[in-house]
Motif scaffolding. Structure first.
Motif, mmCIF file in Angstrom:
data_model
loop_
_atom_site.group_PDB
_atom_site.id
_atom_site.type_symbol
_atom_site.label_atom_id
_atom_site.label_comp_id
_atom_site.label_asym_id
_atom_site.label_seq_id
_atom_site.Cartn_x
_atom_site.Cartn_y
_atom_site.Cartn_z
ATOM 1 N N CYS A 170 0.835 -1.207 0.000
ATOM 2 C CA CYS A 170 0.000 0.000 0.000
ATOM 3 C C CYS A 170 0.869 1.255 0.000
ATOM 4 O O CYS A 170 1.828 1.347 0.756
ATOM 5 C CB CYS A 170 -0.911 -0.013 1.226
ATOM 6 S SG CYS A 170 -2.061 1.382 1.273
ATOM 7 N N ALA A 222 -0.175 4.289 0.751
ATOM 8 C CA ALA A 222 -0.550 5.278 1.764
ATOM 9 C C ALA A 222 0.610 5.406 2.749
ATOM 10 O O ALA A 222 1.167 4.405 3.175
ATOM 11 C CB ALA A 222 -1.819 4.841 2.485
ATOM 12 N N CYS A 269 0.558 3.354 6.050
ATOM 13 C CA CYS A 269 -0.020 2.008 6.006
ATOM 14 C C CYS A 269 1.093 0.966 5.953
ATOM 15 O O CYS A 269 1.824 0.803 6.906
ATOM 16 C CB CYS A 269 -0.988 1.871 4.827
ATOM 17 S SG CYS A 269 -1.897 0.310 4.854
ATOM 18 N N CYS A 275 -4.076 -0.768 -0.371
ATOM 19 C CA CYS A 275 -4.583 -2.038 0.157
ATOM 20 C C CYS A 275 -6.100 -2.068 0.109
ATOM 21 O O CYS A 275 -6.698 -3.120 -0.128
ATOM 22 C CB CYS A 275 -4.071 -2.257 1.576
ATOM 23 S SG CYS A 275 -4.683 -1.076 2.796
ATOM 24 N N CYS A 330 -7.782 3.367 2.371
ATOM 25 C CA CYS A 330 -6.490 4.044 2.219
ATOM 26 C C CYS A 330 -6.496 4.946 0.984
ATOM 27 O O CYS A 330 -5.986 6.061 1.014
ATOM 28 C CB CYS A 330 -5.356 3.022 2.122
ATOM 29 S SG CYS A 330 -4.689 2.548 3.737
HETATM 30 ZN ZN LIG Z 1 -3.319 0.748 3.103
#
Ligand SMILES: [Zn+2]
Length: 206
Positions: A149, A151, A154, A170, A174
């Motif tokens: 991910c 983000a 994350c 993910c 996010c």
């Molecule tokens: Zn994520």
């Protein structure tokens, strides 16, 4: 790129377990692991798809699964950095430690091909299952489908089975969070993001 990723059921299960182990037993970014002592609960959920594995699972398997999850996280980290060679070497080390032993096993009257060692302990069995599953994805030229991910806080991993291989997050949670942050940044910290508007209808530069 081979287009849509097609995983057979064996590989699919191994990939899914790998992802679950990484996400639920290792930390990255702001993504937390279960509190000490809760790993067994996480493993109980991860292995729930296979009742015999679940029945064999014990507290003494936890350190081995945590260690396996950490190596699998390193594989995803390698791939995040586009270092397929490093990921392949790491998977080879896992495969050497718990070599796959293809064999037929009868399940509910049907012969099915299994790959894990026949009488292996649980951690060795899942080391073989996870390593071979990820190795198959790499050998199919789809290493870029094993994603992390993007983000910033994350770090969860995922298998990208989208048609064009463009998945970056993910979850939509996010994805939305990052887009809202970007929206606010463009507005100089003011304004309200059009959260009521469906994400894919907003015109936003990539
Ligand atoms: Zn994520």
């Amino acid at each position: 790129m081979t287009g849509q990723v097609k995983l057979d059921s064996y590989t699919d299960a191994g990939v899914i377990v790998s992802i679950d182990l990484v996400n639920q037993l290792t930390a990255a970014g702001g993504h937390a692991v279960p509190a000490a002592g809760d790993e067994l609960g996480a493993l109980t959920r991860i292995l729930a798809f296979d009742p015999p594995s679940l029945a064999a699972l014990g507290a003494d398997d936890v350190p081995g699964f945590v260690a396996l999850a950490r190596v699998l996280r390193e594989v995803f980290d390698d791939l995040r950095g586009d270092d397929v060679d490093a990921a392949a070497q790491r998977l080879n080390t896992l495969l050497a430690r718990s070599p796959a032993q293809p064999h037929l096993a009868k399940e509910e009257g049907r012969w099915r091909l299994h790959h894990h060692p026949v009488h292996a302990e649980l951690v060795a069995m899942y080391t073989a299952i996870c390593a071979e599953a990820l190795a198959r994805v790499v050998s199919a030229g789809d290493a870029d489908r094993l994603g992390t991910c993007q983000a910033p806080d994350c770090g969860r991993v995922f298998a990208d089975v989208s048609k064009n291989g463009s998945r970056r997050f993910c979850t939509t949670t996010c994805q939305n969070r990052v887009k809202v942050t970007a929206f606010r940044r463009r507005r100089g910290g003011a304004g309200t993001p059009p959260a009521e508007q469906p994400l894919d209808q907003r015109r936003q530069p990539r």
